[in-house]
Design an enzyme around this catalytic site. Structure first.
Site, PDB file in Angstrom:
ATOM      1  N   GLU A 129       0.815  -1.216   0.000  1.00 43.57           N
ATOM      2  CA  GLU A 129       0.000   0.000   0.000  1.00 43.57           C
ATOM      3  C   GLU A 129       0.848   1.265   0.000  1.00 43.57           C
ATOM      4  O   GLU A 129       0.339   2.372  -0.132  1.00 43.57           O
ATOM      5  CB  GLU A 129      -0.907   0.023   1.248  1.00 43.57           C
ATOM      6  CG  GLU A 129      -2.042  -0.990   1.234  1.00 43.57           C
ATOM      7  CD  GLU A 129      -1.658  -2.359   1.784  1.00 43.57           C
ATOM      8  OE1 GLU A 129      -0.447  -2.678   1.793  1.00 43.57           O
ATOM      9  OE2 GLU A 129      -2.557  -3.113   2.194  1.00 43.57           O
ATOM     10  N   TRP A 187       1.141  -6.733  26.310  1.00 42.26           N
ATOM     11  CA  TRP A 187       1.610  -7.177  25.000  1.00 42.26           C
ATOM     12  C   TRP A 187       3.066  -7.669  25.039  1.00 42.26           C
ATOM     13  O   TRP A 187       3.916  -7.041  25.663  1.00 42.26           O
ATOM     14  CB  TRP A 187       1.539  -6.014  23.998  1.00 42.26           C
ATOM     15  CG  TRP A 187       0.139  -5.668  23.606  1.00 42.26           C
ATOM     16  CD1 TRP A 187      -0.998  -6.115  24.191  1.00 42.26           C
ATOM     17  CD2 TRP A 187      -0.247  -4.781  22.551  1.00 42.26           C
ATOM     18  NE1 TRP A 187      -2.085  -5.566  23.563  1.00 42.26           N
ATOM     19  CE2 TRP A 187      -1.664  -4.742  22.557  1.00 42.26           C
ATOM     20  CE3 TRP A 187       0.441  -4.027  21.613  1.00 42.26           C
ATOM     21  CZ2 TRP A 187      -2.383  -3.974  21.659  1.00 42.26           C
ATOM     22  CZ3 TRP A 187      -0.283  -3.263  20.713  1.00 42.26           C
ATOM     23  CH2 TRP A 187      -1.681  -3.244  20.725  1.00 42.26           C
TER      24      TRP A 187
HETATM   25  P1  AMP Z   1       3.497  -6.572   1.974  1.00 42.49           P
HETATM   26  O1  AMP Z   1       2.550  -5.530   1.596  1.00 42.49           O
HETATM   27  O2  AMP Z   1       3.030  -7.943   1.598  1.00 42.49           O
HETATM   28  O3  AMP Z   1       4.867  -6.298   1.502  1.00 42.49           O
HETATM   29  O4  AMP Z   1       3.551  -6.600   3.571  1.00 42.49           O
HETATM   30  C1  AMP Z   1       3.761  -5.457   4.334  1.00 42.49           C
HETATM   31  C2  AMP Z   1       3.978  -5.851   5.767  1.00 42.49           C
HETATM   32  O5  AMP Z   1       5.209  -6.562   5.901  1.00 42.49           O
HETATM   33  C3  AMP Z   1       4.130  -4.689   6.716  1.00 42.49           C
HETATM   34  O6  AMP Z   1       2.896  -4.134   7.080  1.00 42.49           O
HETATM   35  C4  AMP Z   1       4.856  -5.348   7.874  1.00 42.49           C
HETATM   36  O7  AMP Z   1       3.982  -6.073   8.706  1.00 42.49           O
HETATM   37  C5  AMP Z   1       5.765  -6.332   7.181  1.00 42.49           C
HETATM   38  N1  AMP Z   1       7.112  -5.757   7.047  1.00 42.49           N
HETATM   39  C6  AMP Z   1       7.667  -5.181   5.988  1.00 42.49           C
HETATM   40  N2  AMP Z   1       8.940  -4.821   6.245  1.00 42.49           N
HETATM   41  C7  AMP Z   1       9.189  -5.167   7.523  1.00 42.49           C
HETATM   42  C8  AMP Z   1      10.316  -5.055   8.402  1.00 42.49           C
HETATM   43  N3  AMP Z   1      11.473  -4.546   8.013  1.00 42.49           N
HETATM   44  N4  AMP Z   1      10.170  -5.514   9.659  1.00 42.49           N
HETATM   45  C9  AMP Z   1       9.011  -6.062  10.099  1.00 42.49           C
HETATM   46  N5  AMP Z   1       7.934  -6.204   9.321  1.00 42.49           N
HETATM   47  C10 AMP Z   1       8.011  -5.765   8.052  1.00 42.49           C
END
Ligand code: AMP
Length: 546
Positions: free
Chosen positions: A331, A448
């Protein structure tokens, strides 16, 4: 009073025109599905992208209509990025790792007119071709010699025939910069995937933002190899940011194993790369096992899921490769934050520097962020208080494709914020640290516990390949942490040895109640741990403390 500057729309085609004019002889190197290495230049890319734009018109694809791709990272896929978006057609990159039913659902939702696919996906497309509701033509992205003799796909077109038959003269049209350019679907864990429709303006601004020194820091001297697929949020914008600065591009095709990647890094003099932690594990294992070093690679962005500090440490200390921990979302085009040190921090003691580097980093100009409590009240930036992360900015989505509802939450001033679904803390210097997805948080007695913190500690154990921490039911505390551990091949370790890692590193009540060794941790289509699957698998797990 309005300013008196030229009102030039920000269009994707302008990146290609710039790259051709100023970096025309810079190379684009691709490992092909056919197996060999292909090389050409930005000049060649521009010519073939113009041919593709003409070919799309020839196929009857109209402005604003969508075309789908099922492709690895490669030059033909790049030609489609520019040939389609540049001419006003919308590119819908499909993730071939999804279940076929989901793929068909996405192509239907996008109303794809044509699907372009790599040779690898011929069986997949043959099996599903009849099910696509709106697709009129299928194009195989391969040489003529690789075309199947008797394909089950009616009227299958060869990509090279299509290019060959199209003129290479084409004037990129000028239109409103807010025109849609490409469409990616989120890899949501529940319900149908949701489409995010990028615009020319958002894509060009994201390319500028991601090239900045404290984000990816790209320049004409760089050699960029995106390991992250072009079907995962446009390979994090590298197909746009690399030509924008004139960097050489290297595409790994389908060969994403450590050995193949390492060979390509070395042969092509790669300086910069980008990918999810699970991919880097394979690469690190290969270089460590074979006593190798990187001779040109000096930095990589790692994101998509939390990069374990042990991985940052290995890259930086053993291989002198700087890790830029990044965070973003489909997004968000996707980049939101990158972890680059602030002045003075490079002089901090090693352990303190590592503590900063393991955070997800600072917002790139263009991204505004805040953390809020459950009532939407803004929380302090003290590095401790956690809340839901909200973002806004010109490359952040406001509405999902084909949905009428506003995806934003509006504050008292009427400003819209996108709720990320991530739980984070932000410190005084603006470094953001993700502690969880809201859905993955472990609520023990109402308090949490961060699953990511516990996983990072477990993954610091030399025998642990991957660790996932999920909430398990507990009669007294409601939820308690259960740690699932996948060991590296040939390694052995006991439950108590794993639990000993947590001593003195987290509060006693954060220490997992149990450790279960598993053969594999399920990964989703973009390489993220599928915790919903794990929760399902361990729904009836009885904790020893219960
Ligand atoms: P996507 O849209 O499938 O790429 O997923 C996005 C989600 O991936 C984010 O909202 C996070 O929950 C997770 N995410 C992306 N980068 C990181 C990061 N460096 N550390 C932890 N979670 C991440």
């Amino acid at each position: 009073m309005l300013g008196q500057m030229m009102n030039q729309p920000l269009l994707i085609s302008s990146i290609l025109v710039h790259a051709e004019r100023h970096h025309g002889s810079r190379e684009i190197v691709s490992r092909r599905t056919e197996g060999d290495i292909h090389r050409y230049t930005y000049r060649d890319l521009a010519r073939r992208a113009r041919q593709m734009a003409n070919a799309l018109t020839g196929l009857g694809v109209e402005t604003g209509q969508r075309v789908g791709t099922l492709g690895w990272n490669g030059y033909r896929h790049l030609e489609l990025y520019y040939g389609s978006s540049g001419s006003g057609v919308v590119l819908n990159t499909l993730n071939p790792r999804l279940h076929p039913d989901q793929l068909v659902w996405i192509a239907d939702d996008a109303e794809d007119q044509v699907i372009f696919f790599d040779l690898t996906f011929l069986p997949l497309v043959e099996a599903t071709a009849a099910r696509f509701r709106t697709v009129r033509q299928f194009v195989l992205m391969a040489d003529k010699s690789a075309m199947p003799q008797d394909s089950k796909i009616p009227g299958l077109i060869c990509y090279e025939d299509l290019i060959e038959s199209a003129p290479d003269q084409y004037d990129w049209p000028l239109f409103d910069e807010n025109t849609a350019s490409s469409l990616c679907y989120t890899s949501g864990t529940t319900g149908n995937p949701k489409g995010v429709l990028y615009s020319h303006r958002s894509t060009v601004l994201h390319a500028y933002g991601s090239a900045l020194p404290d984000s990816c820091g790209l320049s004409a001297r760089d050699v960029v190899l995106p390991v992250v697929p072009m079907f995962h949020v446009n390979a994090w914008g590298t197909p746009f940011s690399a030509p924008l600065v004139g960097a050489k591009l290297v595409f790994p095709g389908p060969a994403l194993d450590g050995k193949s990647l390492y060979e390509l890094f070395e042969a092509e003099g790669v300086t910069f790369s980008a990918g999810v932690p699970t991919v880097w594990q394979g690469l690190l294992a290969h270089v460590e096992d074979n006593d190798l070093q990187f001779s040109t690679m000096n930095r990589t962005v790692i994101g998509g899921s939390a990069c374990p500090p042990a991985m940052i440490e290995a890259f930086e200390s053993k291989f002198s490769v700087q890790v830029l921990h990044g965070w973003g979302m489909t997004e968000m085009s996707p980049l939101g934050t990158v972890c680059a040190l602030k002045p003075g921090q490079e002089k901090l003691p090693h352990s303190e520097q590592m503590a900063v580097k393991s955070k997800q980093g600072r917002a790139i100009f263009g991204v505004d962020m805040k953390i809020v409590d459950t009532d939407g009240n803004e929380l302090p930036w003290d590095g401790k208080t956690t809340g839901e992360l909200m973002v806004r900015g010109p490359w952040i989505m406001q509405q999902y494709f084909n949905r009428d509802d506003d995806a934003l939450v509006h504050d008292a001033a009427g400003l819209g914020w996108f709720p990320t679904g991530d739980v984070a803390a932000i410190d005084e210097d603006g470094f953001m640290q993700i502690t969880d997805r809201t859905k993955d948080v472990i609520k023990s007695g109402g308090e949490w516990i961060s699953s990511i913190d516990l996983e990072n500690i477990a993954m610091g154990h030399p025998a642990v390949a991957m660790a996932a921490c999920i909430a398990a039911h507990h009669p007294k505390w409601d939820e308690r942490p259960l740690l699932l551990v996948m060991l590296k091949p040939g390694k052995a370790v006991t439950r108590d040895e794993v639990l000993a890692c947590f001593e003195g590193r987290v509060a006693r009540w954060w220490v997992p109640d149990d450790v279960v060794f598993v053969d594999a941790i399920p990964l989703g289509a973009t390489g993220k741990m599928q915790k919903n699957k794990l929760r399902e698998m361990f729904r009836d797990h009885r904790l020893p403390t219960a």
